[in-house]
Design a protein around this motif. Structure first.
Motif, PDB file in Angstrom:
ATOM      1  N   MET A   1       0.886  -1.210   0.077  1.00  0.00           N
ATOM      2  CA  MET A   1      -0.036   0.152   0.011  1.00  0.00           C
ATOM      3  C   MET A   1       0.848   1.262   0.111  1.00  0.00           C
ATOM      4  SD  MET A   1      -2.711   1.347   2.728  1.00  0.00           S
ATOM      5  CE  MET A   1      -3.497  -0.354   3.063  1.00  0.00           C
ATOM      6  N   ASN A   2       0.670   2.341  -0.856  1.00  0.00           N
ATOM      7  CA  ASN A   2       1.256   3.531  -0.811  1.00  0.00           C
ATOM      8  C   ASN A   2       0.945   4.534   0.435  1.00  0.00           C
ATOM      9  OD1 ASN A   2       2.394   5.920  -1.357  1.00  0.00           O
ATOM     10  ND2 ASN A   2       1.301   6.094  -3.227  1.00  0.00           N
ATOM     11  N   ARG A   3       1.693   4.358   1.463  1.00  0.00           N
ATOM     12  CA  ARG A   3       1.532   5.365   2.581  1.00  0.00           C
ATOM     13  C   ARG A   3       1.685   6.924   2.290  1.00  0.00           C
ATOM     14  NH1 ARG A   3      -2.060   3.088   6.431  1.00  0.00           N
ATOM     15  NH2 ARG A   3      -1.715   0.701   6.562  1.00  0.00           N
ATOM     16  N   SER A   4       2.462   7.315   0.959  1.00  0.00           N
ATOM     17  CA  SER A   4       2.594   8.400   0.939  1.00  0.00           C
ATOM     18  C   SER A   4       1.683   9.131   0.263  1.00  0.00           C
ATOM     19  CB  SER A   4       3.979   8.501   0.067  1.00  0.00           C
ATOM     20  OG  SER A   4       3.788   7.953  -1.061  1.00  0.00           O
ATOM     21  N   GLY A   5       0.587   8.645   0.428  1.00  0.00           N
ATOM     22  CA  GLY A   5      -0.698   9.419  -0.631  1.00  0.00           C
ATOM     23  C   GLY A   5      -1.234  10.497   0.229  1.00  0.00           C
ATOM     24  N   GLY A   6      -1.720  11.804  -0.585  1.00  0.00           N
ATOM     25  CA  GLY A   6      -2.321  12.759   0.081  1.00  0.00           C
ATOM     26  C   GLY A   6      -3.539  12.384   0.726  1.00  0.00           C
ATOM     27  N   MET A   7      -3.856  12.574   2.055  1.00  0.00           N
ATOM     28  CA  MET A   7      -4.689  12.143   2.933  1.00  0.00           C
ATOM     29  C   MET A   7      -5.770  13.680   3.184  1.00  0.00           C
ATOM     30  SD  MET A   7      -3.193   9.317   5.467  1.00  0.00           S
ATOM     31  CE  MET A   7      -1.842  10.708   6.084  1.00  0.00           C
ATOM     32  N   PHE A   8      -7.110  13.087   3.365  1.00  0.00           N
ATOM     33  CA  PHE A   8      -7.786  14.281   3.840  1.00  0.00           C
ATOM     34  C   PHE A   8      -9.152  13.491   4.474  1.00  0.00           C
ATOM     35  CE2 PHE A   8      -9.722  12.579  -0.063  1.00  0.00           C
ATOM     36  CZ  PHE A   8     -11.158  12.870   0.158  1.00  0.00           C
ATOM     37  N   ARG A   9      -9.991  14.273   5.168  1.00  0.00           N
ATOM     38  CA  ARG A   9     -11.016  13.513   5.814  1.00  0.00           C
ATOM     39  C   ARG A   9     -12.405  14.573   5.539  1.00  0.00           C
ATOM     40  NH1 ARG A   9     -10.142  12.800  12.109  1.00  0.00           N
ATOM     41  NH2 ARG A   9      -9.063  10.974  10.988  1.00  0.00           N
ATOM     42  N   ILE A  10     -13.635  14.015   5.533  1.00  0.00           N
ATOM     43  CA  ILE A  10     -14.832  14.487   5.155  1.00  0.00           C
ATOM     44  C   ILE A  10     -15.652  14.713   6.479  1.00  0.00           C
ATOM     45  CG2 ILE A  10     -17.007  14.472   4.121  1.00  0.00           C
ATOM     46  CD1 ILE A  10     -15.589  12.953   1.882  1.00  0.00           C
ATOM     47  N   GLY A  11     -15.689  15.949   7.153  1.00  0.00           N
ATOM     48  CA  GLY A  11     -16.292  16.042   8.268  1.00  0.00           C
ATOM     49  C   GLY A  11     -15.556  15.294   9.430  1.00  0.00           C
ATOM     50  N   SER A  12     -16.160  14.328  10.014  1.00  0.00           N
ATOM     51  CA  SER A  12     -15.638  13.547  11.229  1.00  0.00           C
ATOM     52  C   SER A  12     -15.478  12.042  10.745  1.00  0.00           C
ATOM     53  CB  SER A  12     -16.356  13.650  12.549  1.00  0.00           C
ATOM     54  OG  SER A  12     -17.710  13.058  12.205  1.00  0.00           O
ATOM     55  N   GLY A  13     -15.451  12.056   9.374  1.00  0.00           N
ATOM     56  CA  GLY A  13     -15.443  10.468   8.864  1.00  0.00           C
ATOM     57  C   GLY A  13     -14.066   9.890   8.649  1.00  0.00           C
ATOM     58  N   PRO A  14     -13.584   8.774   8.174  1.00  0.00           N
ATOM     59  CA  PRO A  14     -12.456   8.202   8.312  1.00  0.00           C
ATOM     60  C   PRO A  14     -11.614   8.990   7.411  1.00  0.00           C
ATOM     61  CG  PRO A  14     -13.879   7.157   6.644  1.00  0.00           C
ATOM     62  CD  PRO A  14     -14.799   8.114   7.385  1.00  0.00           C
ATOM     63  N   MET A  15     -10.352   8.929   7.567  1.00  0.00           N
ATOM     64  CA  MET A  15      -9.122   9.603   6.659  1.00  0.00           C
ATOM     65  C   MET A  15      -9.418   8.635   5.618  1.00  0.00           C
ATOM     66  SD  MET A  15      -7.677  11.829   8.347  1.00  0.00           S
ATOM     67  CE  MET A  15      -6.226  12.194   7.354  1.00  0.00           C
ATOM     68  N   ARG A  16      -9.023   9.355   4.293  1.00  0.00           N
ATOM     69  CA  ARG A  16      -8.950   9.066   2.829  1.00  0.00           C
ATOM     70  C   ARG A  16      -7.783   9.141   2.212  1.00  0.00           C
ATOM     71  NH1 ARG A  16     -14.676   7.845   1.198  1.00  0.00           N
ATOM     72  NH2 ARG A  16     -16.001   8.462   2.941  1.00  0.00           N
TER      73      ARG A  16
END
Length: 67
Positions: A1-16
């Protein structure tokens, strides 16, 4: 899995994690809009930094598994 990806969250949901421009290359997310766009940067296949705007970001991203 590529852990160097850009991450974001929608509201209080899970990290994407957003897809990169090339496999296993660095990706960063800097800004998220209310209309499901994320702005950031990513390395291309030649290793150059490119600006990126992911449209429909939530549909392109995958959810990180629970730790």
């Amino acid at each position: 899995m590529n852990r160097s990806g850009g991450m974001f969250r929608i509201g209080s949901g899970p990290m994407r994690v957003l897809p990169g421009l090339a496999p296993s290359r660095f990706t960063a997310a800097f800004a998220v809009t209310d209309d499901d766009r994320v702005g950031g940067a990513a390395l291309d296949a030649e290793g150059r930094v490119q600006p990126v705007i992911w449209t429909c970001a939530a549909k392109q991203a995958f959810v990180l598994p629970e730790a």
